[in-house]
Design an enzyme around this catalytic site. Structure first.
Site, PDB file in Angstrom:
ATOM      1  N   VAL A   1     -59.839 -11.139 -63.484  1.00  0.00           N
ATOM      2  CA  VAL A   1     -58.768 -10.449 -64.191  1.00  0.00           C
ATOM      3  C   VAL A   1     -57.747 -11.492 -64.645  1.00  0.00           C
ATOM      4  O   VAL A   1     -57.807 -12.655 -64.241  1.00  0.00           O
ATOM      5  CB  VAL A   1     -58.090  -9.375 -63.307  1.00  0.00           C
ATOM      6  CG1 VAL A   1     -59.111  -8.337 -62.857  1.00  0.00           C
ATOM      7  CG2 VAL A   1     -57.394  -9.995 -62.099  1.00  0.00           C
TER       8      VAL A   1
ATOM      9  N   HIS B   1     -58.796 -30.418 -65.636  1.00  0.00           N
ATOM     10  CA  HIS B   1     -59.929 -30.368 -66.567  1.00  0.00           C
ATOM     11  C   HIS B   1     -59.458 -29.878 -67.932  1.00  0.00           C
ATOM     12  O   HIS B   1     -59.768 -30.461 -68.973  1.00  0.00           O
ATOM     13  CB  HIS B   1     -61.009 -29.436 -66.009  1.00  0.00           C
ATOM     14  CG  HIS B   1     -62.044 -28.995 -67.005  1.00  0.00           C
ATOM     15  ND1 HIS B   1     -61.791 -28.062 -67.987  1.00  0.00           N
ATOM     16  CD2 HIS B   1     -63.337 -29.353 -67.172  1.00  0.00           C
ATOM     17  CE1 HIS B   1     -62.872 -27.867 -68.716  1.00  0.00           C
ATOM     18  NE2 HIS B   1     -63.827 -28.641 -68.244  1.00  0.00           N
ATOM     19  N   ASN B   2     -58.673 -28.801 -67.931  1.00  0.00           N
ATOM     20  CA  ASN B   2     -58.204 -28.236 -69.191  1.00  0.00           C
ATOM     21  C   ASN B   2     -57.214 -29.151 -69.893  1.00  0.00           C
ATOM     22  O   ASN B   2     -57.163 -29.214 -71.121  1.00  0.00           O
ATOM     23  CB  ASN B   2     -57.576 -26.860 -68.954  1.00  0.00           C
ATOM     24  CG  ASN B   2     -58.612 -25.790 -68.673  1.00  0.00           C
ATOM     25  OD1 ASN B   2     -59.752 -26.089 -68.304  1.00  0.00           O
ATOM     26  ND2 ASN B   2     -58.231 -24.547 -68.815  1.00  0.00           N
TER      27      ASN B   2
ATOM     28  N   GLU C   1     -59.222 -31.625 -71.618  1.00  0.00           N
ATOM     29  CA  GLU C   1     -59.790 -30.929 -72.780  1.00  0.00           C
ATOM     30  C   GLU C   1     -58.791 -30.889 -73.936  1.00  0.00           C
ATOM     31  O   GLU C   1     -59.150 -31.157 -75.089  1.00  0.00           O
ATOM     32  CB  GLU C   1     -60.185 -29.517 -72.362  1.00  0.00           C
ATOM     33  CG  GLU C   1     -60.718 -28.636 -73.467  1.00  0.00           C
ATOM     34  CD  GLU C   1     -60.901 -27.208 -72.987  1.00  0.00           C
ATOM     35  OE1 GLU C   1     -60.630 -26.287 -73.787  1.00  0.00           O
ATOM     36  OE2 GLU C   1     -61.297 -26.996 -71.824  1.00  0.00           O
ATOM     37  N   TYR C   2     -57.528 -30.556 -73.641  1.00  0.00           N
ATOM     38  CA  TYR C   2     -56.490 -30.562 -74.683  1.00  0.00           C
ATOM     39  C   TYR C   2     -56.456 -31.922 -75.373  1.00  0.00           C
ATOM     40  O   TYR C   2     -56.366 -32.020 -76.602  1.00  0.00           O
ATOM     41  CB  TYR C   2     -55.119 -30.299 -74.065  1.00  0.00           C
ATOM     42  CG  TYR C   2     -54.688 -28.865 -73.923  1.00  0.00           C
ATOM     43  CD1 TYR C   2     -55.517 -27.911 -73.337  1.00  0.00           C
ATOM     44  CD2 TYR C   2     -53.429 -28.459 -74.331  1.00  0.00           C
ATOM     45  CE1 TYR C   2     -55.095 -26.597 -73.179  1.00  0.00           C
ATOM     46  CE2 TYR C   2     -52.997 -27.144 -74.188  1.00  0.00           C
ATOM     47  CZ  TYR C   2     -53.830 -26.224 -73.614  1.00  0.00           C
ATOM     48  OH  TYR C   2     -53.415 -24.932 -73.458  1.00  0.00           O
TER      49      TYR C   2
ATOM     50  N   SER D   1     -65.621 -23.351 -65.694  1.00  0.00           N
ATOM     51  CA  SER D   1     -65.547 -23.880 -67.049  1.00  0.00           C
ATOM     52  C   SER D   1     -66.913 -23.825 -67.713  1.00  0.00           C
ATOM     53  O   SER D   1     -67.933 -24.054 -67.083  1.00  0.00           O
ATOM     54  CB  SER D   1     -65.047 -25.329 -67.045  1.00  0.00           C
ATOM     55  OG  SER D   1     -65.025 -25.834 -68.364  1.00  0.00           O
TER      56      SER D   1
ATOM     57  N   ARG E   1     -49.765 -29.168 -80.287  1.00  0.00           N
ATOM     58  CA  ARG E   1     -50.000 -27.726 -80.432  1.00  0.00           C
ATOM     59  C   ARG E   1     -48.676 -26.986 -80.610  1.00  0.00           C
ATOM     60  O   ARG E   1     -48.575 -26.066 -81.433  1.00  0.00           O
ATOM     61  CB  ARG E   1     -50.741 -27.179 -79.214  1.00  0.00           C
ATOM     62  CG  ARG E   1     -52.170 -27.667 -79.079  1.00  0.00           C
ATOM     63  CD  ARG E   1     -52.964 -26.796 -78.126  1.00  0.00           C
ATOM     64  NE  ARG E   1     -54.271 -27.358 -77.849  1.00  0.00           N
ATOM     65  CZ  ARG E   1     -55.244 -26.704 -77.230  1.00  0.00           C
ATOM     66  NH1 ARG E   1     -55.041 -25.470 -76.797  1.00  0.00           N
ATOM     67  NH2 ARG E   1     -56.408 -27.285 -76.999  1.00  0.00           N
TER      68      ARG E   1
ATOM     69  N   LYS F   1     -59.376 -27.525 -61.976  1.00  0.00           N
ATOM     70  CA  LYS F   1     -59.661 -26.837 -63.252  1.00  0.00           C
ATOM     71  C   LYS F   1     -58.497 -27.003 -64.226  1.00  0.00           C
ATOM     72  O   LYS F   1     -58.699 -27.179 -65.431  1.00  0.00           O
ATOM     73  CB  LYS F   1     -59.914 -25.352 -62.991  1.00  0.00           C
ATOM     74  CG  LYS F   1     -60.117 -24.512 -64.263  1.00  0.00           C
ATOM     75  CD  LYS F   1     -61.253 -25.037 -65.133  1.00  0.00           C
ATOM     76  CE  LYS F   1     -61.745 -24.025 -66.158  1.00  0.00           C
ATOM     77  NZ  LYS F   1     -60.739 -23.502 -67.063  1.00  0.00           N
TER      78      LYS F   1
ATOM     79  N   HIS G   1     -25.971 -46.515 -59.438  1.00  0.00           N
ATOM     80  CA  HIS G   1     -27.237 -46.130 -58.822  1.00  0.00           C
ATOM     81  C   HIS G   1     -27.920 -47.298 -58.102  1.00  0.00           C
ATOM     82  O   HIS G   1     -28.938 -47.082 -57.448  1.00  0.00           O
ATOM     83  CB  HIS G   1     -28.176 -45.564 -59.891  1.00  0.00           C
ATOM     84  CG  HIS G   1     -27.702 -44.243 -60.441  1.00  0.00           C
ATOM     85  ND1 HIS G   1     -27.676 -43.096 -59.695  1.00  0.00           N
ATOM     86  CD2 HIS G   1     -27.233 -43.914 -61.678  1.00  0.00           C
ATOM     87  CE1 HIS G   1     -27.220 -42.095 -60.445  1.00  0.00           C
ATOM     88  NE2 HIS G   1     -26.936 -42.574 -61.653  1.00  0.00           N
TER      89      HIS G   1
ATOM     90  N   ASN H   1     -58.117 -18.531 -64.501  1.00  0.00           N
ATOM     91  CA  ASN H   1     -57.314 -19.761 -64.612  1.00  0.00           C
ATOM     92  C   ASN H   1     -55.961 -19.558 -63.945  1.00  0.00           C
ATOM     93  O   ASN H   1     -54.929 -19.491 -64.604  1.00  0.00           O
ATOM     94  CB  ASN H   1     -57.116 -20.146 -66.079  1.00  0.00           C
ATOM     95  CG  ASN H   1     -58.304 -20.878 -66.659  1.00  0.00           C
ATOM     96  OD1 ASN H   1     -59.034 -21.559 -65.942  1.00  0.00           O
ATOM     97  ND2 ASN H   1     -58.529 -20.732 -67.948  1.00  0.00           N
TER      98      ASN H   1
ATOM     99  N   GLY I   1     -66.990 -21.696 -70.876  1.00  0.00           N
ATOM    100  CA  GLY I   1     -66.906 -20.642 -71.865  1.00  0.00           C
ATOM    101  C   GLY I   1     -67.914 -19.550 -71.588  1.00  0.00           C
ATOM    102  O   GLY I   1     -68.561 -19.509 -70.540  1.00  0.00           O
TER     103      GLY I   1
ATOM    104  N   GLY J   1     -63.895  -6.829 -63.213  1.00  0.00           N
ATOM    105  CA  GLY J   1     -63.407  -7.322 -64.499  1.00  0.00           C
ATOM    106  C   GLY J   1     -64.536  -7.658 -65.441  1.00  0.00           C
ATOM    107  O   GLY J   1     -65.097  -8.751 -65.376  1.00  0.00           O
TER     108      GLY J   1
END
Length: 470
Positions: free
Chosen positions: A75, A186-187, A190-191, A129, A289, A183, A453, A103, A131, A10
């Protein structure tokens, strides 16, 4: 060249940079891409003159590798990974090892580890991670799978990873899909931080009336502090300082306000909901987003809102006042929620995650690298089972000192009609976590009233039911 040490499938930007990284660190390589023309282009360009050869077919690719074979697959996540595994498996031999560096969803990785280990192959699900630049110069790497499989690639990944003062930014994360889960979280963090910085920008522009250069100066000041020095603050300064070459105005103002996503933030939130871990700051960032993507609806709806709001900037210097307080606490909350989710996943899946080690490998190479991670590493080194990052003494001091600033920012934004979902969610999160009493006793009463309940009492043990509607 004799048989290669390392194989890569890839040749996207990340794949190219990772194989160049491996070759620079002394690992001769063979590469394969679905289209051979791409392979030829790479070898004639960036790969020219290096210990890298190309293969036109997968059998040729496998045959060019020294045994046990170490193959990094870069890939698209999902079915393409399964398809590549199915094609490669008949060509492999006992002891060969596949590494999925994309990912991937961690549950897919769990399944693939079991399937390939049953065939005597190794499989590593490795979050990467940093980039494109990080992949080339040294990323943060999060490998999960069997310990034996990690041992087979340790010499490779320790050299390829980013290097910080206390070692390379890679460690064995844990079994199964542990690496890809870390990971994913982690993302998610990041968001959160990206949205937090976007909200700070919005307030500085719309309430304080600052231009891009003035806002960039604020970010530069923040990047000089222990609490906010980070890669994301650094690049936000760059974005705000950059001018449109045609008009000379701030380039960011010409960019459409609809953010994209690739799914890892959603996976973080879904996992948190499934595991019963509150991540409101991260969820607010994801939701922001999603709302931004409704741009045509937002543009049509804006003139329909007649309940006007007004507000002015009365929060002092953005570089050191309440806005900085709010940003620090929102970033801390994003990390705290991510780390709490990792701890719960570790308990549920028996990952045995080393939280201090995760803090260490995120200090370099990755997108959320920040000076604050040293404090996070210290917190979990002192108390491995810390229930929440915010109760560590250093972080608790930050909460107590900066909470009034966060409250002021949220109140001012509300008065001005400016949405600040991450700041608002952070305030609710901190206030709720440090509250000994929440109103869910009434929720339990309602649940028992309409659905029998049952509920527990504060003054005695056991489960109780009341016939509320008599």
């Amino acid at each position: 060249m004799s048989k290669a040490h390392f194989g890569l499938i890839g040749l996207g930007v990340m794949g190219e940079n990772l194989v160049l990284n491996a070759e620079r660190n002394g690992f001769s390589s063979v590469v394969f891409n679905r289209t051979y023309a791409k392979t030829q282009e790479f070898l004639a360009g960036r790969g020219a003159g290096k210990q890298i050869i190309g293969a036109e077919t997968l059998p040729e690719f496998v045959a060019a590798l020294d045994r046990p074979r170490r193959i990094l697959v870069m890939v698209k996540a999902g079915q393409p990974v399964d398809d590549m595994i199915a094609t490669l498996s008949p060509l492999l031999e006992e002891g060969d090892l596949l590494i999925d560096g994309g990912n991937s969803l961690y549950t897919d990785t769990e399944r693939r580890v079991k399937e390939l280990e049953s065939k005597s192959f190794g499989f590593i699900g490795m979050g990467v991670s940093g980039g494109a630049k990080g992949a080339l110069e040294g990323p943060s790497m999060m490998p999960g799978g069997t310990k034996a499989a990690y041992d087979a690639i340790e010499s490779l990944v320790r050299k390829m990873a980013a290097q910080v003062e206390d070692g390379p930014c890679v460690t064995y994360i844990g079994p199964g899909g542990a690496g890809h889960f870390v990971k994913t979280v982690h993302n998610g963090i990041e968001y959160g931080i990206e949205q937090i910085l976007a909200e700070a920008y919005d307030l500085m522009k719309r309430l304080a009336g600052l231009d891009g250069t003035a806002m960039a100066d604020v970010l530069a000041a923040w990047n000089g502090t222990e609490e906010l020095a980070s890669f994301l603050v650094e690049i936000t300064e760059v974005c705000l300082r950059t001018k449109d070459p045609e008009s000379g105005s701030d380039l960011v103002e010409f960019i459409v306000d609809a953010a994209g996503q690739k799914g890892t933030g959603l996976w973080t939130v879904e996992s948190a909901l499934n595991m019963g871990v509150p991540v409101p700051t991260i969820y607010a960032a994801l939701n922001a987003r999603v709302l931004s993507s409704l741009r045509p609806q937002r543009l049509a709806a804006e003139p329909l809102l007649t309940a006007t709001a007004s507000g002015s900037w009365d929060l002092g210097d953005p570089a050191s006042g309440p806005l900085m307080d709010a940003t620090v606490l929102a970033c801390i909350a994003s990390y705290a929620q991510g780390m709490a989710l990792l701890q719960e996943a570790s308990n549920l899946h028996d990952y045995k995650l080393d939280m201090a080690a995760i803090g260490q490998i995120w200090k370099g190479g990755c997108i959320i690298r920040a000076r604050l991670l040293q404090r996070i590493q210290n917190a979990y080194t002192s108390k491995a089972d810390l229930p929440n990052l915010m109760v560590d003494p250093w972080f608790l001091d930050q909460v107590n000192r900066r909470l009034p600033g966060l409250r002021a920012v949220v109140a001012s934004a509300a008065a001005a009609g400016i949405p600040v979902p991450c700041y608002s969610s952070t305030l609710d999160y901190i206030t709720s976590y440090f509250s000994g009493r929440l109103p869910q006793n009434l929720v339990q009463a309602m649940r028992d009233c309409f659905g029998s309940h049952t509920y527990e009492r504060t003054d005695r043990s056991g489960s109780f039911h009341t016939e509320w509607l008599t």
